[in-house]
Design a protein around this motif. Structure first.
Motif, PDB file in Angstrom:
ATOM      1  N   TYR A   1       8.466   8.127  -8.873  1.00  0.00           N
ATOM      2  CA  TYR A   1       7.542   8.017 -10.003  1.00  0.00           C
ATOM      3  C   TYR A   1       6.522   9.147 -10.034  1.00  0.00           C
ATOM      4  O   TYR A   1       6.101   9.590 -11.116  1.00  0.00           O
ATOM      5  N   THR A   2       6.133   9.637  -8.866  1.00  0.00           N
ATOM      6  CA  THR A   2       5.195  10.754  -8.830  1.00  0.00           C
ATOM      7  C   THR A   2       5.839  12.016  -9.398  1.00  0.00           C
ATOM      8  O   THR A   2       5.244  12.721 -10.220  1.00  0.00           O
ATOM      9  N   VAL A   3       7.066  12.306  -8.973  1.00  0.00           N
ATOM     10  CA  VAL A   3       7.768  13.483  -9.482  1.00  0.00           C
ATOM     11  C   VAL A   3       8.089  13.323 -10.965  1.00  0.00           C
ATOM     12  O   VAL A   3       8.116  14.303 -11.711  1.00  0.00           O
ATOM     13  N   ALA A   4       8.306  12.081 -11.415  1.00  0.00           N
ATOM     14  CA  ALA A   4       8.600  11.833 -12.830  1.00  0.00           C
ATOM     15  C   ALA A   4       7.376  12.025 -13.716  1.00  0.00           C
ATOM     16  O   ALA A   4       7.479  11.939 -14.939  1.00  0.00           O
TER      17      ALA A   4
ATOM     18  N   LEU B   1      10.277   6.044  -1.225  1.00  0.00           N
ATOM     19  CA  LEU B   1      11.210   6.675  -2.158  1.00  0.00           C
ATOM     20  C   LEU B   1      10.827   6.368  -3.606  1.00  0.00           C
ATOM     21  O   LEU B   1      10.864   7.255  -4.471  1.00  0.00           O
ATOM     22  N   LEU B   2      10.454   5.120  -3.886  1.00  0.00           N
ATOM     23  CA  LEU B   2      10.063   4.765  -5.248  1.00  0.00           C
ATOM     24  C   LEU B   2       8.783   5.482  -5.665  1.00  0.00           C
ATOM     25  O   LEU B   2       8.663   5.964  -6.794  1.00  0.00           O
ATOM     26  N   MET B   3       7.828   5.566  -4.751  1.00  0.00           N
ATOM     27  CA  MET B   3       6.586   6.262  -5.083  1.00  0.00           C
ATOM     28  C   MET B   3       6.830   7.751  -5.293  1.00  0.00           C
ATOM     29  O   MET B   3       6.233   8.372  -6.180  1.00  0.00           O
TER      30      MET B   3
ATOM     31  N   ILE C   1       0.814  -1.211   0.000  1.00  0.00           N
ATOM     32  CA  ILE C   1       0.000   0.000   0.000  1.00  0.00           C
ATOM     33  C   ILE C   1       0.851   1.265   0.000  1.00  0.00           C
ATOM     34  O   ILE C   1       0.593   2.199  -0.757  1.00  0.00           O
ATOM     35  N   ALA C   2       1.882   1.304   0.842  1.00  0.00           N
ATOM     36  CA  ALA C   2       2.606   2.560   1.023  1.00  0.00           C
ATOM     37  C   ALA C   2       4.114   2.406   1.121  1.00  0.00           C
ATOM     38  O   ALA C   2       4.835   3.364   0.947  1.00  0.00           O
TER      39      ALA C   2
END
Length: 255
Positions: A167-170, A162-164, A23-24
């Motif tokens: 990808y969000t900033v990308a 960190l991965l989320m 989830i997070a």
């Protein structure tokens, strides 16, 4: 690990970690302390924690198959290869570097990633308004992915956040697609880093096997629950998890 309480504690921590990672992110904050509490030395606990949560990534990745099928297979393969390389590099660093050196900056990394994730939609909109080539965006995403994967191979705590954030900033605005990519790349880098830990003899196998089963079940359950929740709730959960983890890691660092 011989008593029933230790077995139940490790199983519960691993199941919760599988759910949280799906989830997070941040499931290692459950597995690592549980292992230390039951008497596993910290360095071995760190490596065994990586082993414990790795099957959970498989369960949660399978739970996000529709989102992954919608993405280009070439992109998935390239990012998986980058994640695997980073995981091996990070595992190598853990095996030759005292964990205490890295522990001091972990709270700052988690806090930064949480803030980045929270501001991700605004940053992405401004980035699209400024413009830029697709190739440039892809190269930036891949460079960031390698850095995060190295971190994940070294110290798994907060990897999902960190991965989320990455990808969000990308520019990825679909929360469930972000979750799917996070789980797939976490799976690849964690499995390869675990291979390095196994070769180095840094795994507590009895504890690890119990936790692997529980984390797999938790990962699959978490993926199903995540898709049923409104996207806003999932995003709020990620931010809340990041803030709580940051505060706890700061307390540990000061203690």
């Amino acid at each position: 690990m011989t008593d029933l309480f230790s077995i139940l504690l490790l199983a519960a921590a691993a199941f919760g970690a599988g759910v949280l990672n799906a989830i997070a992110g941040g499931g290692s904050f459950l597995t690592f302390p549980a292992l230390v509490f039951t008497g596993v030395p910290p360095i071995v606990a760190n490596a065994t924690s990586a082993l414990a949560v790795s099957p959970g990534y498989l369960g949660s990745t399978l739970g996000f198959r529709p989102e992954l099928r919608a993405l280009p297979s070439r992109r998935l393969g390239r990012e998986a290869a980058i994640s695997g390389l980073g995981g091996l590099l990070g595992a190598g660093l853990l095996l030759v570097t005292p964990a205490s050196v890295f522990a001091g900056i972990v709270p700052w990394l988690l806090l930064f990633a949480t803030a980045l994730f929270a501001a991700g939609p605004v940053i992405a909109r401004r980035a699209r308004a400024i413009g830029g080539t697709a190739d440039g965006a892809a190269h930036g995403r891949e460079a960031g992915l390698l850095a995060v994967a190295i971190y994940g191979g070294y110290f798994n705590g907060g990897l999902g956040i960190l991965l989320m954030a990455l990808y969000t900033v990308a520019g990825e605005s679909r929360i469930h697609t972000v979750n799917a990519l996070k789980n797939l790349n976490s799976l690849v880098l964690s499995w390869l880093s675990v291979v390095a830990f196994i070769v180095a003899g840094a795994i507590a196998w009895r504890e690890g096997m119990v936790m692997m089963v529980a984390a797999t079940l938790g990962g699959y359950a978490g993926a199903r629950w995540s898709r049923r929740l409104p996207a806003a709730w999932v995003r709020a959960g990620v931010i809340a998890t990041g803030l709580v983890m940051s505060a706890l890691f700061f307390r540990l660092a000061m203690g």
